[in-house]
Design a protein around this motif. Structure first.
Motif, PDB file in Angstrom:
ATOM      1  N   ARG A 166       0.473 -21.499  48.176  1.00 41.59           N
ATOM      2  CA  ARG A 166       0.075 -21.051  46.832  1.00 41.59           C
ATOM      3  C   ARG A 166       0.485 -19.590  46.689  1.00 41.59           C
ATOM      4  N   ARG A 167       1.770 -19.370  46.484  1.00 42.55           N
ATOM      5  CA  ARG A 167       2.330 -18.019  46.511  1.00 42.55           C
ATOM      6  C   ARG A 167       1.767 -17.134  45.411  1.00 42.55           C
ATOM      7  N   ASP A 168       1.662 -17.644  44.202  1.00 39.12           N
ATOM      8  CA  ASP A 168       1.183 -16.832  43.087  1.00 39.12           C
ATOM      9  C   ASP A 168      -0.248 -16.349  43.326  1.00 39.12           C
ATOM     10  N   ARG A 169      -1.085 -17.252  43.823  1.00 42.31           N
ATOM     11  CA  ARG A 169      -2.466 -16.859  44.119  1.00 42.31           C
ATOM     12  C   ARG A 169      -2.497 -15.834  45.255  1.00 42.31           C
ATOM     13  N   ALA A 170      -1.664 -16.047  46.277  1.00 41.80           N
ATOM     14  CA  ALA A 170      -1.614 -15.109  47.400  1.00 41.80           C
ATOM     15  C   ALA A 170      -1.188 -13.721  46.927  1.00 41.80           C
ATOM     16  N   ILE A 171      -0.174 -13.655  46.082  1.00 42.33           N
ATOM     17  CA  ILE A 171       0.277 -12.365  45.561  1.00 42.33           C
ATOM     18  C   ILE A 171      -0.836 -11.691  44.772  1.00 42.33           C
ATOM     19  N   GLY A 172      -1.600 -12.481  44.014  1.00 40.61           N
ATOM     20  CA  GLY A 172      -2.715 -11.925  43.258  1.00 40.61           C
ATOM     21  C   GLY A 172      -3.753 -11.264  44.151  1.00 40.61           C
ATOM     22  N   PHE A 173      -4.103 -11.906  45.253  1.00 42.92           N
ATOM     23  CA  PHE A 173      -5.074 -11.320  46.182  1.00 42.92           C
ATOM     24  C   PHE A 173      -4.535 -10.039  46.816  1.00 42.92           C
ATOM     25  N   PHE A 174      -3.264 -10.063  47.235  1.00 44.38           N
ATOM     26  CA  PHE A 174      -2.680  -8.875  47.863  1.00 44.38           C
ATOM     27  C   PHE A 174      -2.584  -7.721  46.870  1.00 44.38           C
ATOM     28  N   VAL A 175      -2.183  -8.000  45.642  1.00 41.42           N
ATOM     29  CA  VAL A 175      -2.078  -6.953  44.629  1.00 41.42           C
ATOM     30  C   VAL A 175      -3.453  -6.359  44.328  1.00 41.42           C
ATOM     31  N   ALA A 176      -4.481  -7.198  44.230  1.00 41.25           N
ATOM     32  CA  ALA A 176      -5.843  -6.691  44.001  1.00 41.25           C
ATOM     33  C   ALA A 176      -6.268  -5.756  45.123  1.00 41.25           C
ATOM     34  N   ALA A 177      -5.974  -6.120  46.381  1.00 41.00           N
ATOM     35  CA  ALA A 177      -6.311  -5.248  47.512  1.00 41.00           C
ATOM     36  C   ALA A 177      -5.566  -3.923  47.428  1.00 41.00           C
ATOM     37  N   ILE A 178      -4.305  -3.960  46.980  1.00 42.31           N
ATOM     38  CA  ILE A 178      -3.501  -2.735  46.863  1.00 42.31           C
ATOM     39  C   ILE A 178      -4.049  -1.824  45.773  1.00 42.31           C
ATOM     40  N   ILE A 179      -4.268  -2.374  44.588  1.00 39.33           N
ATOM     41  CA  ILE A 179      -4.658  -1.560  43.441  1.00 39.33           C
ATOM     42  C   ILE A 179      -6.092  -1.061  43.566  1.00 39.33           C
ATOM     43  N   PHE A 180      -6.986  -1.875  44.101  1.00 34.94           N
ATOM     44  CA  PHE A 180      -8.393  -1.511  44.176  1.00 34.94           C
ATOM     45  C   PHE A 180      -8.721  -0.608  45.364  1.00 34.94           C
ATOM     46  N   PHE A 181      -8.300  -1.006  46.564  1.00 38.40           N
ATOM     47  CA  PHE A 181      -8.872  -0.425  47.777  1.00 38.40           C
ATOM     48  C   PHE A 181      -7.896   0.311  48.682  1.00 38.40           C
ATOM     49  N   ARG A 182      -6.744  -0.272  48.994  1.00 38.61           N
ATOM     50  CA  ARG A 182      -5.841   0.330  49.972  1.00 38.61           C
ATOM     51  C   ARG A 182      -4.386   0.121  49.538  1.00 38.61           C
ATOM     52  N   LEU A 218       8.317 -11.323  40.716  1.00 35.66           N
ATOM     53  CA  LEU A 218       8.176 -10.094  39.926  1.00 35.66           C
ATOM     54  C   LEU A 218       7.199 -10.309  38.777  1.00 35.66           C
ATOM     55  N   ARG A 219       7.302 -11.441  38.085  1.00 42.67           N
ATOM     56  CA  ARG A 219       6.419 -11.712  36.962  1.00 42.67           C
ATOM     57  C   ARG A 219       4.957 -11.812  37.417  1.00 42.67           C
ATOM     58  N   THR A 220       4.724 -12.505  38.511  1.00 40.61           N
ATOM     59  CA  THR A 220       3.355 -12.626  39.036  1.00 40.61           C
ATOM     60  C   THR A 220       2.816 -11.278  39.466  1.00 40.61           C
ATOM     61  N   GLY A 221       3.641 -10.505  40.179  1.00 36.57           N
ATOM     62  CA  GLY A 221       3.198  -9.201  40.661  1.00 36.57           C
ATOM     63  C   GLY A 221       2.871  -8.242  39.536  1.00 36.57           C
ATOM     64  N   LEU A 222       3.714  -8.198  38.494  1.00 37.12           N
ATOM     65  CA  LEU A 222       3.480  -7.276  37.389  1.00 37.12           C
ATOM     66  C   LEU A 222       2.241  -7.663  36.582  1.00 37.12           C
ATOM     67  N   SER A 223       2.066  -8.950  36.338  1.00 35.96           N
ATOM     68  CA  SER A 223       0.896  -9.376  35.573  1.00 35.96           C
ATOM     69  C   SER A 223      -0.395  -9.087  36.330  1.00 35.96           C
ATOM     70  N   CYS A 224      -0.411  -9.349  37.634  1.00 36.12           N
ATOM     71  CA  CYS A 224      -1.610  -9.050  38.439  1.00 36.12           C
ATOM     72  C   CYS A 224      -1.856  -7.553  38.520  1.00 36.12           C
ATOM     73  N   THR A 225      -0.788  -6.762  38.601  1.00 42.19           N
ATOM     74  CA  THR A 225      -0.927  -5.310  38.663  1.00 42.19           C
ATOM     75  C   THR A 225      -1.536  -4.762  37.375  1.00 42.19           C
ATOM     76  N   CYS A 226      -1.083  -5.264  36.233  1.00 36.84           N
ATOM     77  CA  CYS A 226      -1.626  -4.790  34.953  1.00 36.84           C
ATOM     78  C   CYS A 226      -3.115  -5.105  34.833  1.00 36.84           C
ATOM     79  N   ILE A 227      -3.484  -6.314  35.218  1.00 37.64           N
ATOM     80  CA  ILE A 227      -4.902  -6.704  35.129  1.00 37.64           C
ATOM     81  C   ILE A 227      -5.754  -5.861  36.075  1.00 37.64           C
ATOM     82  N   ALA A 228      -5.291  -5.695  37.323  1.00 36.90           N
ATOM     83  CA  ALA A 228      -6.057  -4.931  38.311  1.00 36.90           C
ATOM     84  C   ALA A 228      -6.148  -3.463  37.926  1.00 36.90           C
TER      85      ALA A 228
END
Length: 517
Positions: A166-182, A218-228
Motif C-alpha cells: 500500500r504505497r500511497d498509504r505508506a508515503i502518507g505516514f512517512f510524510v506525516a512523520a517528516i512534517i510533524f516531528f522529524r 509525486l502526486r501522493t507526496g505533495l498532497s500529503c505534504t499540503c495537508i500535513a
C-alpha cells in the motif's frame, strides 16, 4: 488471539510498562513534549501558564504530539484522579502519560509485526518479537516523549503499509512523520523510494511504467505534504502565538546553519561501530544472514534484501552528518530486527529441524548440530537479556534530579515550601509532573551570590559547597558513572552498588534558620 491482541503483543506491552514504572523520570531532550503535555492536561486553554513561554528551547517544537497524547491520557487520568483521590501529586499523571505513549508505540509495532507475519511468515514475526523483547533501547525509549518517538509510531505504520504493497498509504505516514516531528525521516523516505524505483527499473518495466510510478509518487507526496503542513502550521501557530512551521525551523537550524554540531561531533563510523551494536546486540551478527537469504527469495518486491536495504542506506547517509545520537536512527532498529529474525529462523530450520535421511550414522551428527544450533540461538537471546540488564541498571541510576525532588516531597510533605532547581537537576528528571500542589518552584539562572537564594526554603544543586553558611545538606542522590563487572567476580557475589559505580550528583539543601532576605 483475543480481541486482536496476542501473547507477543502482551510481552512488548508488559516490558514497556515495566520500564515506565522503574524509570518514570525524563531527561532534557524529552522536556518540551512532556511539559507541553502537562500544560494541556492541567492548564488547557490558559496559554499564559504554559511552560514554553518561559523556556522555549533552542528551536520550537510541534504541539501535535503532546495534543494527541493529552487527549488519549486525559480520560484515564481523570478517572484515576477521582477514583483514588490523587489530587495533590502529579507524578501519577506522569506514569499515565508515558504508559499511554508506550502502548501507542506497542500498537504500532504490533501492526508492523502482523505485516511481517503475512509477508515473511509467522515464525519470522515471532522471532522478531522475541528479539525485540530481549533488547533494551527499543522498548526503553518507546514511552519517552522524544520527537523521534512520536515519529516512530508513524514510521512503523508506514513500514507495515509498505510490506502490504500500500504505497500511497505508506508515503502518507512517512510524510506525516517528516512534517510533524522529524525532518530527518525524509532521508529514510528518500532511501525507500530510491530502492523502490530501482526495483521497478530492474524488473524490466518500460519507460511509461517508470514515469507512472514517478508521477503517482509525486502526486501522493505533495498532497500529503499540503495537508500535513496546513495542520501543523495552524495548530502550532496558535500555541506559539506566531506563524511558524516548527519542524521547518528545526531543519533550518540543524541542517542549513549546521548548528547541531555544537552538541558534539562523532566519527562517520559511529552508528555502525557503537550505536547499532549496543542497540541490536546479537541481532547485529544475525541480521546479515537475513539479508543474504533475501537475495534468493523468489518474491522480488518482498525480498528481505530490498526491505532492509533502504534502512542501511538511511544509516549510511545519516552518518555523513557530524552530530550523531542513537535516537536519530531509531526507526532502523525494528527493520534490522526483522532481518535478524529471518536469519534466526533460517538457522533453526536448517540446523535444528532439517533431517538427514538415507545415510547410516547421520543421526548422531544431526543431533549434535541440533544441540549446537539451539544453544547458539538461546545463547544469543540470553546474551541480549544479560546486556539489557546492565543497560537498565545504568539507566535506573541516571535521573538524580527527579529522584531528589520526589524525595523532598515525600520527606517534607507536611511543610510545603519553595524550591530552587539548578540546571543539572532540571536536565536529569525534574519536570512539572514531578511537582506537588502547594509547593513553588523556580529555575531562575545566573544567581551569583548564595545570599540571593535565601528566598527559597530548599535548593537542588550539584555544588553544595557554594551554599556553605546559608544552607545545610539534608540528602544526596547519586548518579551512575561507570561499570565494574569484575567486582562481582572478585567478590563472588553480585552487589549492585559495587558493579554500578556512582557519584554524588544532586544535593538537597535546606535553608538555615538564621538566613533571611
Amino acid at each position: 488471539m483475543f480481541g486482536g491482541v496476542d501473547r507477543l503483543d502482551c510481552a512488548l506491552a508488559t516490558l514497556t510498562f515495566f520500564y515506565v514504572v522503574a524509570c518514570p523520570y525524563t531527561k532534557v531532550e524529552e522536556s518540551f513534549n512532556l511539559q507541553a503535555t502537562h500544560d494541556l492536561l492541567y492548564h488547557r486553554a490558559d496559554l499564559s501558564q504554559y511552560d514554553h513561554h518561559d523556556f522555549p528551547g533552542v528551536v520550537p517544537r510541534t504541539f501535535l504530539g503532546p495534543l494527541g497524547l493529552s487527549l488519549l491520557s486525559s480520560p484515564i487520568w481523570t478517572t484515576f484522579r477521582f477514583a483514588f483521590g490523587l489530587q495533590t501529586s502529579k507524578l501519577w499523571a506522569l506514569y499515565v502519560v508515558r504508559i499511554v505513549l508506550g502502548l501507542w508505540n506497542c500498537f504500532a509495532v504490533a501492526r508492523f509485526r502482523r505485516a511481517i507475519d503475512s509477508t515473511f511468515g509467522k515464525d519470522v514475526g515471532a522471532a522478531f518479537t522475541m528479539i525485540s523483547c530481549t533488547q533494551f533501547h527499543l522498548l526503553f525509549y518507546m514511552s519517552r516523549t522524544l520527537p523521534n518517538v512520536f515519529a516512530f509510531g508513524l514510521v512503523m505504520f508506514g513500514f507495515a503499509s509498505m510490506l502490504e504493497d500500500r504505497r500511497d498509504r505508506a508515503i502518507g505516514f512517512f510524510v506525516a512523520a517528516i512534517i510533524f516531528f522529524r525532518c530527518d525521516v525524509a532521508i529514510l523516505l528518500f532511501s525507500i523510494l530510491l530502492v523502490d524505483l530501482l526495483s521497478v527499473a530492474f524488473a524490466g518495466k518500460n519507460v511509461a511504467s517508470i514515469m507512472n510510478w514517478f508521477w503517482r509518487t509525486l502526486r501522493t507526496g505533495l498532497s500529503c505534504t499540503c495537508i500535513a503542513l496546513t495542520l501543523t502550521v495552524v495548530t502550532d501557530s496558535y500555541f506559539w502565538r506566531r506563524w511558524l512551521w516548527p519542524e521547518g525551523e528545526v531543519f533550518y537550524f540543524n541542517t542549513i546553519l549546521n548548528k547541531s554540531s555544537e552538541w558534539g561531533v562523532m566519527p562517520k563510523h559511529w552508528y555502525f561501530s557503537s550505536a547499532l551494536p549496543r542497540s541490536l546486540l546479537s541481532s547485529y551478527i544475525l541480521f546479515p544472514l537475513g539479508v543474504l537469504d533475501g537475495f534468493t527469495c523468489c518474491r522480488f518486491k518482498r525480498s528481505m534484501a530490498l526491505f532492509v536495504l533502504p534502512s542501511i542506506l538511511f544509516v549510511c547517509l545519516y552518518s555523513l552528518l557530524p552530530h550523531k545520537e542513537l535516537r536519530f536512527i531509531f526507526y532502523a532498529i525494528p527493520v534490522f530486527n526483522v532481518s535478524a529474525a529471518s536469519g534466526m529462523v533460517k538457522i533453526y530450520r536448517k540446523v535444528c529441524v532439517k533431517q538427514e535421511d538415507g545415510v547410516a550414522g547421520k543421526d548422531c551428527w544431526h543431533l549434535a548440530k541440533k544441540v549446537f544450533g539451539l544453544c547458539l540461538l538461546l545463547g544469543c537471546l540470553l546474551g541480549n537479556v544479560c546486556a539489557s540488564s546492565i543497560f537498565f541498571g545504568a539507566s535506573y541510576r541516571n535521573y538524580p534530579g527527579g529522584e531528589g525532588l520526589t524525595w523532598l516531597h515525600n520527606h517534607r510533605s507536611r511543610s510545603p515550601g519553595s524550591v530552587h532547581i539548578d540546571v543539572h537537576s532540571a536536565m536529569t528528571g525534574v519536570s512539572r509532573f514531578v511537582g506537588v500542589n502547594g509547593w513553588t518552584y523556580s529555575k531562575v539562572e545566573h544567581l551569583k551570590d548564595p545570599g540571593q537564594f535565601a528566598q527559597f526554603d530548599y535548593v537542588l544543586t550539584e555544588s553544595p559547597t557554594f551554599f556553605d553558611g546559608y544552607f545545610e545538606r539534608i540528602h544526596t542522590v547519586h548518579e551512575f558513572t561507570s561499570l565494574d563487572v569484575m567486582a562481582a567476580v572478585r567478590n563472588r557475589r553480585v552487589r549492585m552498588n559495587e558493579v554500578f559505580k556512582t557519584k554524588p550528583s544532586v544535593h538537597i539543601m535546606k535553608r538555615l534558620r538564621h538566613t533571611r532576605l
